[in-house]
Design a protein around this motif. Structure first.
Motif, PDB file in Angstrom:
ATOM      1  N   LEU A  44      -4.424 -32.901  93.001  1.00  0.00           N
ATOM      2  CA  LEU A  44      -5.639 -32.176  92.651  1.00  0.00           C
ATOM      3  C   LEU A  44      -5.479 -31.320  91.400  1.00  0.00           C
ATOM      4  CD1 LEU A  44      -6.647 -31.009  96.237  1.00  0.00           C
ATOM      5  CD2 LEU A  44      -7.533 -32.954  94.957  1.00  0.00           C
ATOM      6  N   SER A  45      -4.252 -31.082  90.994  1.00  0.00           N
ATOM      7  CA  SER A  45      -3.992 -30.230  89.838  1.00  0.00           C
ATOM      8  C   SER A  45      -3.443 -31.068  88.695  1.00  0.00           C
ATOM      9  CB  SER A  45      -2.979 -29.139  90.204  1.00  0.00           C
ATOM     10  OG  SER A  45      -2.673 -28.362  89.077  1.00  0.00           O
ATOM     11  N   ASP A  46      -3.933 -30.807  87.489  1.00  0.00           N
ATOM     12  CA  ASP A  46      -3.436 -31.532  86.325  1.00  0.00           C
ATOM     13  C   ASP A  46      -2.321 -30.768  85.626  1.00  0.00           C
ATOM     14  OD1 ASP A  46      -5.067 -29.497  85.499  1.00  0.00           O
ATOM     15  OD2 ASP A  46      -6.044 -30.642  83.904  1.00  0.00           O
ATOM     16  N   GLN A  47      -2.022 -29.545  86.077  1.00  0.00           N
ATOM     17  CA  GLN A  47      -0.948 -28.756  85.481  1.00  0.00           C
ATOM     18  C   GLN A  47       0.385 -29.139  86.109  1.00  0.00           C
ATOM     19  OE1 GLN A  47      -1.270 -24.683  84.910  1.00  0.00           O
ATOM     20  NE2 GLN A  47      -3.246 -24.796  83.905  1.00  0.00           N
ATOM     21  N   PRO A  48       1.461 -29.097  85.318  1.00  0.00           N
ATOM     22  CA  PRO A  48       2.769 -29.421  85.897  1.00  0.00           C
ATOM     23  C   PRO A  48       3.205 -28.348  86.895  1.00  0.00           C
ATOM     24  CG  PRO A  48       3.006 -28.679  83.625  1.00  0.00           C
ATOM     25  CD  PRO A  48       1.536 -28.798  83.895  1.00  0.00           C
ATOM     26  N   LEU A  49       3.959 -28.769  87.867  1.00  0.00           N
ATOM     27  CA  LEU A  49       4.429 -27.863  88.912  1.00  0.00           C
ATOM     28  C   LEU A  49       5.385 -26.827  88.347  1.00  0.00           C
ATOM     29  CD1 LEU A  49       4.256 -27.321  91.942  1.00  0.00           C
ATOM     30  CD2 LEU A  49       6.181 -28.860  92.259  1.00  0.00           C
ATOM     31  N   ARG A  50       6.099 -27.190  87.298  1.00  0.00           N
ATOM     32  CA  ARG A  50       7.094 -26.275  86.731  1.00  0.00           C
ATOM     33  C   ARG A  50       6.491 -25.082  86.005  1.00  0.00           C
ATOM     34  NH1 ARG A  50       9.829 -30.349  82.697  1.00  0.00           N
ATOM     35  NH2 ARG A  50       9.155 -31.737  84.314  1.00  0.00           N
ATOM     36  N   ASN A  51       5.189 -25.082  85.782  1.00  0.00           N
ATOM     37  CA  ASN A  51       4.531 -23.970  85.103  1.00  0.00           C
ATOM     38  C   ASN A  51       4.429 -22.780  86.059  1.00  0.00           C
ATOM     39  OD1 ASN A  51       3.051 -22.323  83.448  1.00  0.00           O
ATOM     40  ND2 ASN A  51       1.159 -23.483  83.632  1.00  0.00           N
ATOM     41  N   VAL A  52       5.383 -21.863  85.970  1.00  0.00           N
ATOM     42  CA  VAL A  52       5.406 -20.707  86.869  1.00  0.00           C
ATOM     43  C   VAL A  52       4.725 -19.482  86.255  1.00  0.00           C
ATOM     44  CG1 VAL A  52       7.443 -21.410  88.141  1.00  0.00           C
ATOM     45  CG2 VAL A  52       7.710 -20.052  86.078  1.00  0.00           C
ATOM     46  N   TYR A  53       4.233 -19.620  85.033  1.00  0.00           N
ATOM     47  CA  TYR A  53       3.623 -18.472  84.372  1.00  0.00           C
ATOM     48  C   TYR A  53       2.119 -18.376  84.600  1.00  0.00           C
ATOM     49  CZ  TYR A  53       8.128 -18.023  82.203  1.00  0.00           C
ATOM     50  OH  TYR A  53       9.472 -17.865  82.002  1.00  0.00           O
ATOM     51  N   GLU A  54       1.645 -18.973  85.663  1.00  0.00           N
ATOM     52  CA  GLU A  54       0.241 -18.829  86.026  1.00  0.00           C
ATOM     53  C   GLU A  54       0.026 -17.428  86.606  1.00  0.00           C
ATOM     54  OE1 GLU A  54      -1.185 -21.800  88.687  1.00  0.00           O
ATOM     55  OE2 GLU A  54      -0.147 -23.403  87.639  1.00  0.00           O
ATOM     56  N   PRO A  55      -1.132 -16.834  86.347  1.00  0.00           N
ATOM     57  CA  PRO A  55      -1.382 -15.502  86.900  1.00  0.00           C
ATOM     58  C   PRO A  55      -1.357 -15.458  88.424  1.00  0.00           C
ATOM     59  CG  PRO A  55      -2.952 -15.977  85.158  1.00  0.00           C
ATOM     60  CD  PRO A  55      -2.178 -17.238  85.402  1.00  0.00           C
ATOM     61  N   ARG A  56      -1.742 -16.545  89.081  1.00  0.00           N
ATOM     62  CA  ARG A  56      -1.756 -16.531  90.545  1.00  0.00           C
ATOM     63  C   ARG A  56      -0.353 -16.470  91.132  1.00  0.00           C
ATOM     64  NH1 ARG A  56      -3.596 -22.483  92.664  1.00  0.00           N
ATOM     65  NH2 ARG A  56      -2.023 -23.692  91.553  1.00  0.00           N
ATOM     66  N   LEU A  57       0.663 -16.827  90.375  1.00  0.00           N
ATOM     67  CA  LEU A  57       2.051 -16.670  90.821  1.00  0.00           C
ATOM     68  C   LEU A  57       2.692 -15.420  90.234  1.00  0.00           C
ATOM     69  CD1 LEU A  57       3.518 -20.277  90.543  1.00  0.00           C
ATOM     70  CD2 LEU A  57       2.741 -19.089  92.580  1.00  0.00           C
ATOM     71  N   PHE A  58       2.422 -15.171  88.961  1.00  0.00           N
ATOM     72  CA  PHE A  58       3.104 -14.089  88.258  1.00  0.00           C
ATOM     73  C   PHE A  58       2.664 -12.708  88.738  1.00  0.00           C
ATOM     74  CE2 PHE A  58       3.829 -11.352  84.510  1.00  0.00           C
ATOM     75  CZ  PHE A  58       5.199 -11.493  84.447  1.00  0.00           C
ATOM     76  N   VAL A  59       1.391 -12.526  88.989  1.00  0.00           N
ATOM     77  CA  VAL A  59       0.890 -11.202  89.395  1.00  0.00           C
ATOM     78  C   VAL A  59       1.433 -10.772  90.761  1.00  0.00           C
ATOM     79  CG1 VAL A  59      -1.200  -9.881  89.943  1.00  0.00           C
ATOM     80  CG2 VAL A  59      -1.134 -11.309  87.901  1.00  0.00           C
ATOM     81  N   PRO A  60       1.393 -11.624  91.793  1.00  0.00           N
ATOM     82  CA  PRO A  60       1.999 -11.197  93.061  1.00  0.00           C
ATOM     83  C   PRO A  60       3.509 -10.977  92.960  1.00  0.00           C
ATOM     84  CG  PRO A  60       0.562 -13.060  93.450  1.00  0.00           C
ATOM     85  CD  PRO A  60       0.680 -12.895  91.971  1.00  0.00           C
ATOM     86  N   TYR A  61       4.188 -11.793  92.156  1.00  0.00           N
ATOM     87  CA  TYR A  61       5.626 -11.607  92.001  1.00  0.00           C
ATOM     88  C   TYR A  61       5.936 -10.288  91.299  1.00  0.00           C
ATOM     89  CZ  TYR A  61      10.512 -12.580  91.262  1.00  0.00           C
ATOM     90  OH  TYR A  61      11.876 -12.502  91.285  1.00  0.00           O
ATOM     91  N   LEU A  62       5.132  -9.964  90.309  1.00  0.00           N
ATOM     92  CA  LEU A  62       5.284  -8.677  89.628  1.00  0.00           C
ATOM     93  C   LEU A  62       5.026  -7.529  90.596  1.00  0.00           C
ATOM     94  CD1 LEU A  62       5.961  -7.695  86.786  1.00  0.00           C
ATOM     95  CD2 LEU A  62       3.521  -7.598  86.326  1.00  0.00           C
ATOM     96  N   GLY A  63       4.049  -7.696  91.489  1.00  0.00           N
ATOM     97  CA  GLY A  63       3.788  -6.689  92.516  1.00  0.00           C
ATOM     98  C   GLY A  63       4.952  -6.525  93.475  1.00  0.00           C
ATOM     99  N   ILE A  64       5.591  -7.633  93.833  1.00  0.00           N
ATOM    100  CA  ILE A  64       6.772  -7.572  94.697  1.00  0.00           C
ATOM    101  C   ILE A  64       7.880  -6.783  94.008  1.00  0.00           C
ATOM    102  CG2 ILE A  64       8.639  -8.930  95.724  1.00  0.00           C
ATOM    103  CD1 ILE A  64       6.589 -11.183  96.119  1.00  0.00           C
ATOM    104  N   CYS A  65       8.107  -7.085  92.739  1.00  0.00           N
ATOM    105  CA  CYS A  65       9.168  -6.396  91.995  1.00  0.00           C
ATOM    106  C   CYS A  65       8.859  -4.906  91.826  1.00  0.00           C
ATOM    107  CB  CYS A  65       9.368  -7.046  90.632  1.00  0.00           C
ATOM    108  SG  CYS A  65      10.083  -8.693  90.725  1.00  0.00           S
TER     109      CYS A  65
END
Length: 123
Positions: A44-65
């Motif tokens: 369903l997604s055309d973006q590669p899985l290795r792209n970890v710099y999406e805001p939906r991943l980066f923002v919660p991870y930044l919150g964890i840190c």
């Protein structure tokens, strides 16, 4: 007698709030990474899985840190160290471990993308 450093009262409330915030950000990160891998596996997604710099991943991870930094720094002040020492030690620990975990996440997702779930199987 005059002390060189004044030790404040331990911030127990701040420790608790940081722990709750960290759990909330962790849950958001879990849902985001699960949804990202599910969208990728179903095509369903055309973006590669290795792209970890999406805001939906980066923002919660930044919150964890950030919550971890506050938690560890505040918790260290309960052991009679100053705020400066506690948060300096916390900065070193959280920054180094946070960067290493983020780097490892990128490697893990790249391995999953290139070799499928069989590539992650530990023998």
């Amino acid at each position: 007698m005059h002390f060189l450093f004044e030790i404040p009262d331990p911030p127990y409330f701040l420790v608790g709030i940081a722990a709750l915030g960290g759990f909330a950000c962790g849950k958001a990160f879990e849902v985001s990474i699960r949804r990202k891998t599910q969208e990728w596996s179903e095509g369903l997604s055309d973006q590669p899985l290795r792209n970890v710099y999406e805001p939906r991943l980066f923002v919660p991870y930044l919150g964890i840190c950030l919550c971890s930094w506050i938690f560890v720094g505040s918790a260290l002040t309960t052991f009679a160290v100053t705020w400066a020492v506690g948060f300096a030690m916390s900065s070193f620990v959280i920054l180094s471990s946070g960067l290493l975990v983020w780097y490892q996440l990128g490697i893990l997702l790249r391995t999953l993308e290139e070799g499928g779930s069989e590539a992650l199987e530990i023998k």
